[in-house]
Design a protein around this motif. Structure first.
Motif, PDB file in Angstrom:
ATOM      1  N   LEU A  69       0.826 -15.179  15.466  1.00  0.00           N
ATOM      2  CA  LEU A  69       1.802 -13.782  15.563  1.00  0.00           C
ATOM      3  C   LEU A  69       1.019 -12.579  15.206  1.00  0.00           C
ATOM      4  CD1 LEU A  69       4.926 -15.443  13.673  1.00  0.00           C
ATOM      5  CD2 LEU A  69       4.861 -14.597  16.138  1.00  0.00           C
ATOM      6  N   GLY A  70      -0.353 -12.867  15.197  1.00  0.00           N
ATOM      7  CA  GLY A  70      -1.244 -11.574  14.862  1.00  0.00           C
ATOM      8  C   GLY A  70      -1.088 -10.879  13.332  1.00  0.00           C
ATOM      9  N   ILE A  71      -0.852 -11.956  12.625  1.00  0.00           N
ATOM     10  CA  ILE A  71      -0.537 -11.600  11.139  1.00  0.00           C
ATOM     11  C   ILE A  71      -1.737 -12.068  10.160  1.00  0.00           C
ATOM     12  CG2 ILE A  71       0.849 -12.198   9.036  1.00  0.00           C
ATOM     13  CD1 ILE A  71       2.920 -12.851  11.047  1.00  0.00           C
ATOM     14  N   SER A  72      -2.213 -11.017   9.490  1.00  0.00           N
ATOM     15  CA  SER A  72      -3.640 -11.333   8.604  1.00  0.00           C
ATOM     16  C   SER A  72      -3.174 -10.905   7.263  1.00  0.00           C
ATOM     17  CB  SER A  72      -4.659 -10.321   9.115  1.00  0.00           C
ATOM     18  OG  SER A  72      -4.255  -9.086   9.135  1.00  0.00           O
ATOM     19  N   TYR A  73      -4.049 -11.568   6.196  1.00  0.00           N
ATOM     20  CA  TYR A  73      -4.024 -11.138   4.994  1.00  0.00           C
ATOM     21  C   TYR A  73      -4.874  -9.827   4.881  1.00  0.00           C
ATOM     22  CZ  TYR A  73      -4.640 -11.416  -0.039  1.00  0.00           C
ATOM     23  OH  TYR A  73      -4.656 -11.306  -1.325  1.00  0.00           O
ATOM     24  N   HIS A  74      -4.228  -8.650   4.630  1.00  0.00           N
ATOM     25  CA  HIS A  74      -5.035  -7.581   4.799  1.00  0.00           C
ATOM     26  C   HIS A  74      -4.468  -6.607   3.699  1.00  0.00           C
ATOM     27  CE1 HIS A  74      -6.907  -4.083   7.806  1.00  0.00           C
ATOM     28  NE2 HIS A  74      -7.384  -4.208   6.528  1.00  0.00           N
ATOM     29  N   LEU A  75      -5.511  -6.473   2.559  1.00  0.00           N
ATOM     30  CA  LEU A  75      -5.153  -5.647   1.617  1.00  0.00           C
ATOM     31  C   LEU A  75      -6.252  -4.436   1.670  1.00  0.00           C
ATOM     32  CD1 LEU A  75      -4.991  -8.205  -1.377  1.00  0.00           C
ATOM     33  CD2 LEU A  75      -2.817  -7.079  -0.058  1.00  0.00           C
ATOM     34  N   GLY A  76      -5.880  -3.288   0.952  1.00  0.00           N
ATOM     35  CA  GLY A  76      -6.732  -2.152   0.749  1.00  0.00           C
ATOM     36  C   GLY A  76      -5.910  -1.093   0.284  1.00  0.00           C
ATOM     37  N   LEU A  77      -6.502  -0.068  -0.542  1.00  0.00           N
ATOM     38  CA  LEU A  77      -5.966   0.981  -1.337  1.00  0.00           C
ATOM     39  C   LEU A  77      -6.631   2.251  -0.569  1.00  0.00           C
ATOM     40  CD1 LEU A  77      -6.569  -0.417  -4.862  1.00  0.00           C
ATOM     41  CD2 LEU A  77      -4.332  -0.490  -3.471  1.00  0.00           C
ATOM     42  N   ASP A  78      -5.650   3.339  -0.812  1.00  0.00           N
ATOM     43  CA  ASP A  78      -6.174   4.683  -0.750  1.00  0.00           C
ATOM     44  C   ASP A  78      -5.779   5.436  -1.881  1.00  0.00           C
ATOM     45  OD1 ASP A  78      -3.440   4.872  -0.565  1.00  0.00           O
ATOM     46  OD2 ASP A  78      -3.230   6.098   1.390  1.00  0.00           O
ATOM     47  N   GLY A  79      -6.113   6.714  -1.950  1.00  0.00           N
ATOM     48  CA  GLY A  79      -5.892   7.567  -3.176  1.00  0.00           C
ATOM     49  C   GLY A  79      -4.607   7.413  -3.842  1.00  0.00           C
ATOM     50  N   MET A  80      -3.497   7.758  -3.060  1.00  0.00           N
ATOM     51  CA  MET A  80      -2.224   7.360  -3.575  1.00  0.00           C
ATOM     52  C   MET A  80      -1.566   5.841  -3.988  1.00  0.00           C
ATOM     53  SD  MET A  80       1.445   7.620  -1.447  1.00  0.00           S
ATOM     54  CE  MET A  80       0.870   6.841   0.088  1.00  0.00           C
ATOM     55  N   ALA A  81      -2.461   4.882  -3.106  1.00  0.00           N
ATOM     56  CA  ALA A  81      -2.098   3.527  -3.663  1.00  0.00           C
ATOM     57  C   ALA A  81      -2.749   3.064  -5.009  1.00  0.00           C
ATOM     58  CB  ALA A  81      -2.275   2.639  -2.514  1.00  0.00           C
ATOM     59  N   VAL A  82      -3.867   3.562  -4.918  1.00  0.00           N
ATOM     60  CA  VAL A  82      -4.642   3.223  -6.206  1.00  0.00           C
ATOM     61  C   VAL A  82      -4.190   3.820  -7.511  1.00  0.00           C
ATOM     62  CG1 VAL A  82      -6.383   4.758  -6.303  1.00  0.00           C
ATOM     63  CG2 VAL A  82      -6.959   2.691  -7.239  1.00  0.00           C
ATOM     64  N   SER A  83      -3.622   4.951  -7.322  1.00  0.00           N
ATOM     65  CA  SER A  83      -2.959   5.575  -8.694  1.00  0.00           C
ATOM     66  C   SER A  83      -1.376   5.036  -8.751  1.00  0.00           C
ATOM     67  CB  SER A  83      -2.546   7.218  -8.115  1.00  0.00           C
ATOM     68  OG  SER A  83      -3.561   7.836  -7.259  1.00  0.00           O
ATOM     69  N   LEU A  84      -0.884   4.445  -7.816  1.00  0.00           N
ATOM     70  CA  LEU A  84       0.492   3.932  -7.992  1.00  0.00           C
ATOM     71  C   LEU A  84       0.124   2.355  -8.477  1.00  0.00           C
ATOM     72  CD1 LEU A  84       2.385   4.923  -4.984  1.00  0.00           C
ATOM     73  CD2 LEU A  84       3.149   5.386  -7.170  1.00  0.00           C
ATOM     74  N   VAL A  85      -0.905   1.711  -8.216  1.00  0.00           N
ATOM     75  CA  VAL A  85      -1.212   0.515  -8.759  1.00  0.00           C
ATOM     76  C   VAL A  85      -1.587   0.520 -10.246  1.00  0.00           C
ATOM     77  CG1 VAL A  85      -2.989  -1.205  -8.795  1.00  0.00           C
ATOM     78  CG2 VAL A  85      -2.054  -0.689  -6.653  1.00  0.00           C
ATOM     79  N   VAL A  86      -2.303   1.582 -10.649  1.00  0.00           N
ATOM     80  CA  VAL A  86      -2.359   2.076 -12.028  1.00  0.00           C
ATOM     81  C   VAL A  86      -1.184   2.098 -12.885  1.00  0.00           C
ATOM     82  CG1 VAL A  86      -3.616   3.310 -13.827  1.00  0.00           C
ATOM     83  CG2 VAL A  86      -4.904   2.645 -11.493  1.00  0.00           C
ATOM     84  N   MET A  87      -0.402   3.155 -12.130  1.00  0.00           N
ATOM     85  CA  MET A  87       0.724   3.425 -12.827  1.00  0.00           C
ATOM     86  C   MET A  87       1.817   2.268 -12.939  1.00  0.00           C
ATOM     87  SD  MET A  87       3.997   5.729 -11.531  1.00  0.00           S
ATOM     88  CE  MET A  87       4.589   4.265 -10.953  1.00  0.00           C
ATOM     89  N   THR A  88       1.678   1.292 -11.922  1.00  0.00           N
ATOM     90  CA  THR A  88       2.509   0.095 -11.969  1.00  0.00           C
ATOM     91  C   THR A  88       2.178  -0.854 -13.092  1.00  0.00           C
ATOM     92  OG1 THR A  88       2.835   0.167  -9.635  1.00  0.00           O
ATOM     93  CG2 THR A  88       3.421  -1.725 -10.631  1.00  0.00           C
ATOM     94  N   ALA A  89       0.841  -0.995 -13.252  1.00  0.00           N
ATOM     95  CA  ALA A  89       0.136  -1.708 -14.085  1.00  0.00           C
ATOM     96  C   ALA A  89       0.448  -1.345 -15.567  1.00  0.00           C
ATOM     97  CB  ALA A  89      -1.230  -2.095 -13.937  1.00  0.00           C
ATOM     98  N   LEU A  90       0.372  -0.087 -15.712  1.00  0.00           N
ATOM     99  CA  LEU A  90       0.452   0.563 -17.177  1.00  0.00           C
ATOM    100  C   LEU A  90       2.128   0.407 -17.393  1.00  0.00           C
ATOM    101  CD1 LEU A  90      -0.029   2.577 -19.294  1.00  0.00           C
ATOM    102  CD2 LEU A  90       0.884   4.202 -17.690  1.00  0.00           C
TER     103      LEU A  90
END
Lengths: 491, 463
Positions: A69-90
């Motif tokens: 089905l053309g599905i892959s395990y694909h992860l990556g971060l941009d500036g917004m995402a990395v800030s939100l990841v830090v905020m979420t973890a916090l």
């Protein structure tokens, strides 16, 4: 570094599995704090290693998953995402520290929050629509049970309402995803769920118009935007403290994140086309929710309406299609995540001590809980955008950016800030100051109240520290967020 | 004579004979051992599937082996094995032991295996009947209970109608084309059309699609719960493998088949999902959910398309696992005195049985189609297949029906978790077999949800 991102996402899930097997309460609490702390530190490692001068996604992992089905395990971060990841973890770290003394079924509670953490981190990191959708839905079941198990009187009603609204929204999102994937199939001859492939595709206008609406309904329910916001006050009122913090701090951001990541960059023409609609809904949300907040006597309901109002500012800034406004909108997501988290902690603390959220039962608490009064004040000021705290920079940027192209809308939205100050100060007065209305009996009882304990102080200090840093020295954060803005508007 | 091609059937057959003889000689207290022996037979037979050389054919081309048939047999054996393991404790606790039970399950299984191994309508008929007659007996096993008798009788009468339709349909097709072989069917005259229509109706009846669904709720409710878990899973898998074959070979020769099947599918989806809301018994609710699922599955037969067929077979397999799991939890709960599967019985059982309640909730969430559980992948595949073939309208109806279905599954979960307990039911033991079966189906539901390629790629090559 690539593996680190996967580790950050799945470490909570693994821990949830371990504590479900060990089933020991002491171990559960220590493990939850240690693991969420580790995840927070690792997310900081990601944050400091993020090269914001380089364009495009970073820490990218791509593995084949369901090739049929053309599905892959694909992860990556941009500036917004990395800030939100830090905020979420916090915020999750703060929540686990806060819940140190929980007595009702702590193992299940911790496990559900850990599942939720994986889902939230995953939503911000996924670059494959299928993966994104799994994480997006994955947050539904833990949150449903968190509200349903540990909530207050009308928890079943609130949990069901939350589930039905969100599930309804998700199905539209799914239809939207399906529509662009189908279009991709007819345009290129193969099925792909990859975000980056789709970002390159460039859809014709009619697809954009339809898909934008489908995606938009999905995101709007989560944010929540004006006509579909009614689940939020109920969910907040009934949810336990930690649930409210995560709901306001992280889950609402998933919607606005979706607008920036998916709607803006996949459907640029539709985004222009729908500006009047989005602006009208945003401004209605800003003003109407702020006015509703003033009318509340229930603390949590008030904060919930203030969240809707702030989310209106985010959507306004997102669709102003201006670099400054978008910058401000993303900044607002993080600032609001922190301030609303702190405010819900404060409301939860009041409930822990006095067992009421109702302003009529409260008053003059500042005398008896002096340390708490300080934390509560700063949290509130962060929320209403006092200069020197994170919210101010965000609101300023949004209004500045919106004003350039749409001065009228910006002026109307600006009045929301005044209302914001009004409802918060009104609440603070009723809850913390106003001593005349409380009876002697209450005064006696409240003299016995215990002020904030260590496990309350850590979350407040952490969150408010970050809010101060972001307010006093915004330059590095703005540059990080700018990374996303460049991605969206192309340099 | 190529005996190797018949290996799984032969193993199964001798197992059945052995069980039959032992059951005559041994007393009731050996019931559990007999069931376990049946399980061993199934395992041996599943193992022997690996040693069958394919493609091969034997018995004058009446019996063929292809990769497609073999994987179908493997699925059937796997699910039947789980059913056997989960069944014994229920009957022992209920105090109604029937030593025939293990080999009846196996005979039904054998019937389906024969049915799937043939390209000849007559032999398909024989296999189908072997299975159907056995299942009539299985449903009516609780001789002293009114509902069991009623369910069995309805199933018998309606099922026999289906049988006769199948026979007549095959006859008409034979009359029109002069052959019973599936691969030679290309008629155009009205006789052929009528035959195909009858065949379609017969199979729609067997998979309980609207408008031939009337037996389903009663048979499901009347049957002893472990038997229901068999009835709702194994025949479904077998029938859909057969239907895929028939669709490719026969149905597609009829110009209007697509429309006819589409109507049946849409009617089943909506009828099943809407009627499920009106049910007061969770067992009946699951029966209606299976009618709705028959609709989803049938939807995938509206076009001959590789992706659709693959997703259908994947979906039906994981659906079988989830449904089996749900019915197994029901059968464990039914061991309590006075348990009726009424909604009110489920109030607050999460307090008493957090494990069982969570497992049931998990299977219900799976059936709603929430990722990362496997059914989501099946639904996604069918949806993608439909839109790929430009059947947008059906695709939208499919999503709509799935949305409608979420409500009633959720209702069960709400009753279990969020309502207060009203009555003390006392404890119920979970036997080793049941817990093993639940564990396997839970893990499988997750595994096939996260790594569906394991099966999907395999199916894609065979379809």
């Amino acid at each position: 570094m690539e593996l680190l991102l996967s580790l950050v996402i799945f470490l909570p899930l693994l821990t949830a599995g371990v504590i479900a097997i060990v089933r020991n309460e002491g171990f559960t609490k220590v493990a939850s704090v240690v693991v969420s702390g580790t995840v927070f530190l690792l997310s900081l490692v990601l944050f400091f290693n993020f090269d914001f001068s380089r364009e495009g996604f970073q820490f990218v992992t791509k593995l084949d998953w369901i090739p049929t089905l053309g599905i892959s395990y694909h992860l990556g971060l941009d500036g917004m995402a990395v800030s939100l990841v830090v905020m979420t973890a916090l915020l999750f770290f703060a929540v686990f520290v806060w819940s140190w003394k929980i007595e009702d079924r702590p193992i299940l509670y911790t496990a559900l929050f850990l599942l939720l953490e994986t889902a939230c981190l995953g939503v911000f990191s996924a670059l494959d629509f299928f993966l994104f959708y799994i994480f997006w839905e994955g947050m539904l079941i833990p949150m449903y049970f968190i509200i349903g198990f540990w909530g207050h009187e009308r928890k079943v009603y609130a949990a069901n309402k939350f589930f039905i609204y969100t599930f309804f929204g998700s199905l539209f999102l799914l239809l939207g995803l399906a529509s662009i994937i189908v279009y991709g199939y007819f345009a290129t001859g193969q099925i792909t769920f990859d975000y980056l492939e789709h970002a390159k595709m460039g859809y014709p206008l009619w697809i954009q118009l339809v898909s934008f609406l489908l995606f938009g309904i999905g995101f709007a329910v989560k944010i929540p935007m004006f006509p579909v916001h009614t689940w939020l006050p109920d969910a907040h009122v009934e949810a336990p403290t930690a649930g409210s913090v995560i709901l306001a701090g992280v889950l609402l951001k998933m919607g606005t994140f979706g607008f920036v990541r998916y709607s803006l960059s996949l459907f640029p023409d539709a985004s222009k086309y729908y500006i009047p609609l989005i602006f009208a809904l945003s401004v209605i949300a800003i003003i109407y929710a702020a006015m509703m907040a003033i009318a509340q006597t229930h603390i949590k309901r008030l904060i919930a309406y203030s969240s809707i109002s702030h989310m209106g500012i985010v959507t306004l800034g997102t669709f102003a299609l201006d670099k400054d406004a978008l910058n401000g909108a993303v900044y607002m997501m993080i600032a609001h995540g922190l301030s609303s988290g702190a405010l819900f902690f404060a409301a939860g603390f009041i409930y822990d001590r006095i067992h009421s959220y109702n302003m009529d039962d409260l008053g003059g608490l500042a005398r008896y809980l002096p340390n708490f009064a300080v934390f509560f004040m700063i949290s509130g000021l962060a929320g209403i955008g006092l200069p020197g705290l994170a919210g101010f920079i965000a609101e300023f940027l949004v209004l500045l950016g919106t004003f350039k192209a749409h001065p009228v809308w910006a002026v109307i939205a600006g009045t929301g800030m005044i209302l914001g100050a009004a409802y918060f100060l009104y609440m603070y007065k009723r809850v913390m100051l106003e001593e005349e209305t409380i009876s002697d009996h209450r005064k006696e009882r409240w003299a016995q109240l215990r002020d904030v304990e260590f496990h309350h102080v850590i979350p407040f200090v952490l969150i408010l520290f970050v809010a101060f840093v972001m307010g006093l020295y915004p330059a590095p954060f703005v540059r990080i967020v700018d990374h996303t803005v460049k991605l969206v508007f192309g340099g | 004579m190529n005996w190797n091609a018949l290996l799984p059937e032969i193993v199964l057959f001798f197992g059945i004979l052995l069980l039959f003889l032992l059951e005559l000689l041994l007393k009731e207290k050996y019931y559990k051992s007999l069931t376990l022996l049946g399980f061993v037979t199934v395992v041996l037979s599943a193992f022997s599937v690996l040693f069958v050389g394919y493609p091969a054919s034997t018995l004058f081309d009446g019996f063929t082996v292809t990769g497609f048939n073999l994987i179908a047999k493997f699925f059937l054996l796997a699910v039947t094995g789980l059913v056997l393991l989960a069944s014994y404790d229920f009957f022992m606790k209920k105090g109604s032991i029937y030593g025939e039970l293990p080999y009846l399950y196996l005979i039904a299984l054998l019937g389906f295996m024969v049915m799937l191994s043939s390209e000849n309508l007559a032999i398909i008929f024989v296999g189908l009947e072997l299975a159907s007659i056995t299942m009539y007996i299985l449903v009516g096993l609780f001789k002293r209970e009114y509902f069991s008798k009623e369910g069995a009788f309805k199933y018998l009468v309606i099922g026999t109608t289906g049988t006769s339709m199948f026979a007549l349909g095959s006859g008409l097709v034979y009359g029109s084309t002069g052959s019973l072989l599936l691969s030679l069917q290309k008629g155009e005259d009205p006789l052929f059309a009528l035959g195909v229509l009858l065949l379609m109706s017969a199979l729609a009846l067997k998979v309980s699609a609207v408008p031939f669904h009337f037996w389903t709720p009663d048979a499901y409710e009347g049957a002893p719960t472990p038997t229901t878990s068999f009835l709702a899973t194994v025949p479904k898998i077998a029938m859909y493998f057969l239907l895929v074959k028939l669709t490719v070979y026969i149905f597609s020769a009829l110009p209007t088949w697509s429309f006819l099947i589409g109507v049946v599918a849409v009617a089943s989806m909506f009828y099943g999902n809407l009627m499920a809301y009106a049910q007061r018994s969770v067992k009946r609710l699951l029966a209606y959910s299976s009618i709705a699922h028959a609709g989803y599955f049938t939807l995938a037969l509206t076009v001959v398309d590789k992706l659709l067929m693959t997703s259908l077979l994947f979906y039906v397999f994981v659906y079988a696992l989830a449904t089996f799991g749900a019915f197994t939890v029901l059968s464990i709960l039914e061991k309590k005195e006075g348990w009726t599967h009424h909604f009110l019985d489920f109030k607050g059982i999460a307090k008493e049985h957090p494990f069982l309640a969570s497992v049931l909730a998990l299977f219900l969430f799976t059936l709603i189609g929430i990722p990362p559980m496997a059914v989501f992948v099946g639904k996604l595949g069918i949806f993608m297949g439909l839109v790929k073939n430009r059947l947008f309208f059906l695709g939208v109806l499919f999503v709509l029906a799935s949305l409608i279905s979420a409500g009633y599954y959720l209702k069960v979960i709400v009753y279990m978790f969020l309502h207060e307990k009203e009555r003390d039911w006392g404890t119920t033991g979970v036997s080793a077999g049941e817990s093993f079966a639940l564990l396997v189906s839970t893990l499988a539901v997750f595994f096939f949800g996260l790594f569906p390629s394991a099966v999907l790629d395999f199916l894609l090559r065979l379809v």
